[in-house]
Scaffold this motif. Structure first.
Motif, short mmCIF file in Angstrom:
data_model
loop_
_atom_site.label_atom_id
_atom_site.label_comp_id
_atom_site.label_asym_id
_atom_site.label_seq_id
_atom_site.Cartn_x
_atom_site.Cartn_y
_atom_site.Cartn_z
N UNK A 51 0.28 -7.78 -6.53
CA UNK A 51 -0.41 -9.06 -6.32
C UNK A 51 -1.92 -8.84 -6.24
N UNK A 52 -2.26 -7.69 -5.64
CA UNK A 52 -3.67 -7.39 -5.48
C UNK A 52 -4.33 -7.16 -6.84
N UNK A 53 -3.59 -6.67 -7.83
CA UNK A 53 -4.19 -6.31 -9.13
C UNK A 53 -4.55 -7.49 -9.98
N UNK A 93 8.29 -3.93 -1.06
CA UNK A 93 7.28 -4.80 -0.45
C UNK A 93 5.86 -4.28 -0.74
N UNK A 94 5.69 -2.98 -0.56
CA UNK A 94 4.36 -2.39 -0.79
C UNK A 94 3.96 -2.53 -2.26
#
Lengths: 755, 304
Positions: free
Chosen positions: B302-304, B295-296
């Protein structure tokens, strides 16, 4: 047909969902007292003394009773099993048994009084297991009996030795099943009133008011006419509310002593700890089969562990054995069945009676055989399933069987062929079948009766001897009557279940209502039709025989112009002829013999109904948790009268049995004290546990059933346990032969299998 | 033995925590605090607890008004009277304090969730308390007001035994402070039940996992257990094997075994055997770490 076969709205739907329906606990009578019971903290003891003097002296307490206040006459289902008293006198038989009842002005005072009662007793070793009960050196549990074997039956049908000789393969296994609670929503509740003439009115949550009525009058030594029973709405029963209980006797006696109405309402922990449960079971079963899966013989020795009283246990013993050769063709059966006493809570039975247990053991054994012989479990069932016009080896005649279609349907719905090809890890599918009577014929009063009162406004009120427990019998009777009278469903209203005006059915069990009471309803409606036809025929100038009842009108079949509204016909009866009309009808299967419970001989019932169930489960290999994901049921209930209600019964019965298979178990310590008598700790499934369902009706026409209908409520419970166990095997390779299938047993089994 | 109507008691409705503490000082052991009442009233009906005085905390405005607050520093403050239902519905809890949401979801039934409070769940100190393990793994602090004013107690030194805490009879729980979770972190609570709802934990595992920005090395981890000993407890031995190391399937197996066989101290009762509870804890620690790790990582990608 206009009303039969239609999913009309339940007659009681609106009053129930709006909370207006009055259950026993909602009843109130002016001047009413509240009854509470002191219950035993031990499971087996001799009562030495009960001192109630301080409780009696408490302000607000109006009367206190113990077993000694009753005549000491035992009651029971059979003459040879009358072994229960109104309240105990000399012995404590189980944890939570009611010993003293108090009536006070409010519940707080009644409870306070309980603390002031002193019971002296001498503990006895408790009988808690099947082996305890079979040990002749241990003391008898029941004071009317000298042994802990309460009842036994021995059946032998066909040539069993030859059957096993003919077998290519013989397998013997032992299966056990745990004690489970009944699981209705409404706890036991009752209100008694006694008038100046001494006549008693009992309003209580009762499943079989007739049984309650008979037993109470016997135990109180009063004629039946001294007691009137009126049933309020009942919040479920599932065989847990047949018998009278200590609270029923207590409120009557307290009302007699005080001259005031007395009400008792149990808390649910009292119900879970001390009232009816399903027998636990240990059965050793042997099956013989040909290589192709054809069954050649079946043999079973079954111990049902009851409580301290026989109750309907003898019938449980019979039912277990009688349904070993149903719904498969079994040419030879030998059965030894025993009912054992124990110091655990009394047993009645639960939905499906002990047919549930025999179908479980036999249908798991069938899968074990199929696995060993490398046969498809669906094929194996199809090969052995009974057909129409078949007489089982023990004499039960199957008029119509849609079982094979049921089996094929569920295999298709659950996707069996595809599942076999694309075996998904930790997912399994299991099958089971079952057959169930549509109301057995028993000794004594066994008929069903219906009275239809015609109202001036063209409506009719149907009063019948069945009991509306939530299963929907009132709705079904109204549909049947509307169909026969050619009026609308809205024109038919259900009447009140009252021993003064209703001849009760002999008991509300064994899927009896639709079949027996339904036939009586048809006859009552026909009787009313005959009377109306005579009146109308005069006016229309035709013969009564040519009149047709349809669309709220009566007309001549020969000349449809000759027609009168049903409403006008009713008015003519009342206003022209002064003839308020009642239709009366009864039905009883007099053509079938009374079964001998000891030998199992006799044709028990018409209208054997069938079901096939397929259950899909997912097993978590790391925790052992079994989650049922999909269920397919196909049901042969003949012609369903109300398919929606039948769906509800099939789904409800299956979920009920999923609880038995996976979650529920009454636990007790080594002194017989119940450990888990709260809803938190007694694990019935909750809505979140309910899997996805598909229910199919295989429609057949029973020659005896009303409009071809058969029973339907209890069969699904009988086919669920084995389907779950077989599905777990399909997923994991494990046979769990001791219910319930707990995660711990599954995980232990998986670890053992890996070595 | 069987449930009864409530025994007689004197009922108090103080306006403030101060007044509550005053009443507790006056009545001592004879008084009990009523919050949601889902435990206390049942125990009173069973006569397991028979207080002469029942002090309803819900009218004490300075605790009732706390609610759920997110501070600017990213910490979470939860008032002791916040119901489980409110926890379940709070957006911040659902996204950033996931294990608390998980606990709310599997807590009792919807009816009980609307009454029961988080303060009550912790004050009651049952080894199976559903919020204890999640709050422990989040490194929560308990804010308590007593005779000497307000103090803060780390939750991991709060429980002493079954239904026993460090609180004195004059102490009232006001709120919980939950530190801001790390950047590459998440948490969860896994509860083993015999059925899908309305059940106690046979065993429960709460895990907070924080990774370095490589999504592989464990920066911080806290593992806490329910029904695995006399109190809700932290699994320090398992945590220590993981902290500072790179996650791998082998290490996760090792950590799970350490938690199940070194940290956990479960008993055999009719709800489950010691053997089974350890097996469940091992399975759940593995499942939690694997799930959180992916999950992390996914969140980071996704943040990248």
């Amino acid at each position: 047909m206009k009303w039969v076969g239609k999913s009309v709205e339940r007659k009681d739907a609106r009053v129930k969902v709006t909370g207006q329906a009055k259950y026993a606990d909602d009843l109130y009578a002016p001047g009413m007292l509240y009854c509470k019971m002191l219950r035993s903290p031990v499971s087996h003891a001799r009562i030495l003394n009960i001192d109630v003097s301080r409780a009696k002296a408490l302000p607000g307490v109006k009367a206190v009773v113990t077993g000694k206040d009753f005549p000491g006459i035992p009651f029971g289902v059979r003459p040879d099993t009358r072994d229960q008293l109104s309240m105990p006198i000399t012995k404590i038989h189980h944890f939570g048994e009611g010993l003293v009842a108090v009536a006070a002005v409010d519940e707080d005072t009644a409870e306070e009084a309980l603390d002031l009662i002193r019971v002296e007793y001498e503990e006895l070793p408790p009988i808690l297991s099947i082996d305890d009960a079979l040990n002749p050196d241990l003391p008898p549990v029941n004071e009317f009996r000298s042994t802990n074997i309460a009842y036994e039956s021995h059946f032998e049908f066909g040539d069993v030795e030859q059957g096993f000789r003919k077998a290519d393969y013989i397998k013997e296994e032992t299966f056990t099943s745990q004690r489970v609670s009944v699981g209705f929503i409404e706890p036991h509740a009752c209100l008694a009133q006694v008038d100046a003439s001494g006549r008693i009115l009992l309003q209580a949550s009762k499943q079989s008011p007739y049984i309650t009525w008979r037993h109470i009058c016997r135990a109180l030594d009063i004629p039946l006419s001294k007691l009137r029973i009126v049933n309020p709405y009942v919040g479920g029963a599932f065989s847990g509310k047949h018998d009278p209980f200590d609270i029923d006797f207590a409120v009557i006696k307290l009302a007699q002593l005080t001259g005031r109405p007395v009400k008792a309402v149990l808390t649910y922990d009292e119900v879970l700890a001390a009232y009816r449960q399903r027998n636990s079971m240990r059965v050793t079963m042997k099956i013989g089969a040909k290589k192709d899966g054809t069954i050649t013989a079946l043999e079973a020795r079954c111990y049902l562990q009851g409580g301290p009283y026989s109750g309907i246990g003898p019938f449980n013993v019979y039912f277990f054995g009688a349904f070993l050769p149903v719904p498969y063709k079994v040419p030879a059966v030998r059965y030894d069945g025993y009912l054992l006493y124990s110091n655990l809570p009394p047993c009645g039975t639960v939905r499906g009676q002990e047919i549930v247990l025999s179908q479980y053991a036999r249908d798991v054994l069938l899968d074990i055989v199929a696995a060993d012989l490398d046969l498809d479990p669906v094929e194996m069932r199809l090969k052995n399933a009974v057909d129409s016009g078949y007489r089982t080896v023990n004499g039960i005649y199957i008029d119509v069987s849609g079982l094979k279609d049921c089996i094929k349907k569920v295999a298709e719905r659950i996707g069996w062929e595809n599942h076999k090809k694309t075996k998904r890890p930790n997912v399994g599918i299991g099958f089971s079948c079952a057959g169930h009577p549509s109301g057995p014929r028993l000794g004594g009063h066994f008929g069903s009766s219906v009275v239809i009162k015609l109202e001036e406004d063209g409506k009719v009120i149907v009063t019948h001897g069945g009991t509306e427990l939530g299963q929907g019998v009132n709705t079904v009777m109204c549909q049947i009557v509307a169909e026969v009278l050619g009026i609308d469903y809205e024109d038919v209203l259900p009447g009140v279940s009252d021993s003064d005006t209703t001849i009760f059915d002999s008991g509300m069990f064994g899927d009896r209502c639709t079949f027996w009471t339904g036939n009586a309803a048809i006859r009552a409606a026909e009787d009313l039709k005959r009377q109306l036809a005579e009146i109308v025929a005069k006016d229309l100038g035709c013969s009564p025989e040519e009149l047709v009842f349809e669309n709220r009108a009566i007309y001549s079949a020969k000349n449809p112009e000759k027609k009168v509204d049903f409403l006008l016909a009713a008015r003519r009866a009342y206003y022209e002829y002064g003839q308020p009309l009642y239709g009366r009808g009864y039905w009883a299967a007099t053509d079938i013999e009374i079964v001998d419970w000891k030998t199992g001989k006799g044709n028990l019932t018409h209208g054997i109904s069938f079901i096939a169930t397929a259950v899909e489960v997912e097993v978590d290999p790391e925790t052992g948790v079994v989650r049922p994901t999909r269920v397919a049921c196909a049901k042969d209930s003949g012609q369903p009268i109300n398919p929606m209600l039948l769906d509800g019964q099939v789904i409800g019965g299956t979920v009920h049995a999923l609880g038995h298979a996976l979650y529920e178990q009454v636990l007790y310590d080594d002194k017989g004290r119940i450990l888990n008598y709260t809803w938190r700790d007694y694990k019935q499934p909750v809505s979140m546990d309910v899997p996805e369902f598909v229910v199919d009706h295989i429609i057949t026409t029973d020659p005896y059933g009303p409009f071809g209908a058969k029973g339907g409520g209890e069969t699904s419970t009988c086919s669920t346990l084995a389907a779950v166990v077989n599905a777990v095997h399909d997923a994991t390779g494990l046979w769990i032969k001791d219910l319930p299938v707990t995660p711990e047993k599954v995980l232990r089994g998986l670890k053992d299998m890996k070595g | 033995m069987f449930i009864r109507r409530l025994p007689r008691f004197t009922y108090h409705e103080p306006d403030s925590v101060e007044e509550t503490v005053g009443l507790l000082a006056k009545y001592g052991e004879k008084a009990k605090i009523l919050a949601g009442g889902t435990e206390l009233l049942v125990k009173m009906k069973r006569r397991e607890v028979v207080p002469d005085h029942v002090i309803n905390l819900k009218r004490a405005r300075d605790v009732a008004e706390i609610g759920i607050q997110r501070t600017e520093a990213g910490e979470l403050k939860v008032g002791a009277l916040v119901s489980i239902f409110e926890m379940e519905r709070d957006a911040a809890i659902r996204t950033s304090f996931r294990c608390l949401f998980d606990a709310a979801k599997v807590f009792g039934t919807p009816q009980i969730r609307s009454l029961a409070t988080i303060g009550g769940n912790i004050a009651n100190a049952a080894p199976s308390a559903d919020f204890a393990a999640p709050l422990l793994c989040m490194g929560a602090f308990v804010e308590v007001r007593g005779l000497d004013g307000v103090r803060e107690i780390p939750l991991d030194s709060f429980f002493l035994g079954p239904e026993e805490t460090v609180l004195s009879v004059t102490d009232v729980i006001i709120s919980f402070r939950i530190p801001k979770p790390g950047q590459y972190s998440s948490s969860c609570y896994l509860k083993m039940m015999r059925r899908t709802a309305s059940d106690l934990a046979v065993a429960g595992v709460a895990v907070y996992l924080e990774l370095e920005n490589d999504y592989r090395r464990c920066k911080d981890v806290r593992i806490a257990l329910a029904t695995a000993g006399p109190t809700p407890l932290r699994a320090y031995q398992g945590e220590n094997r993981l902290k500072g190391n790179e996650l791998s399937d082998a290490l996760i197996e090792e950590v799970a075994s350490a938690v199940a066989f070194s940290d956990a101290r479960p008993r055999t009762t009719w709800r489950g055997s010691e053997w089974y509870r350890r097996e469940v804890i091992r399975a759940f620690v593995k499942r939690a770490l694997r799930n959180l790790w992916s999950e992390i990582r996914e969140k980071g990608e996704r943040r990248l």
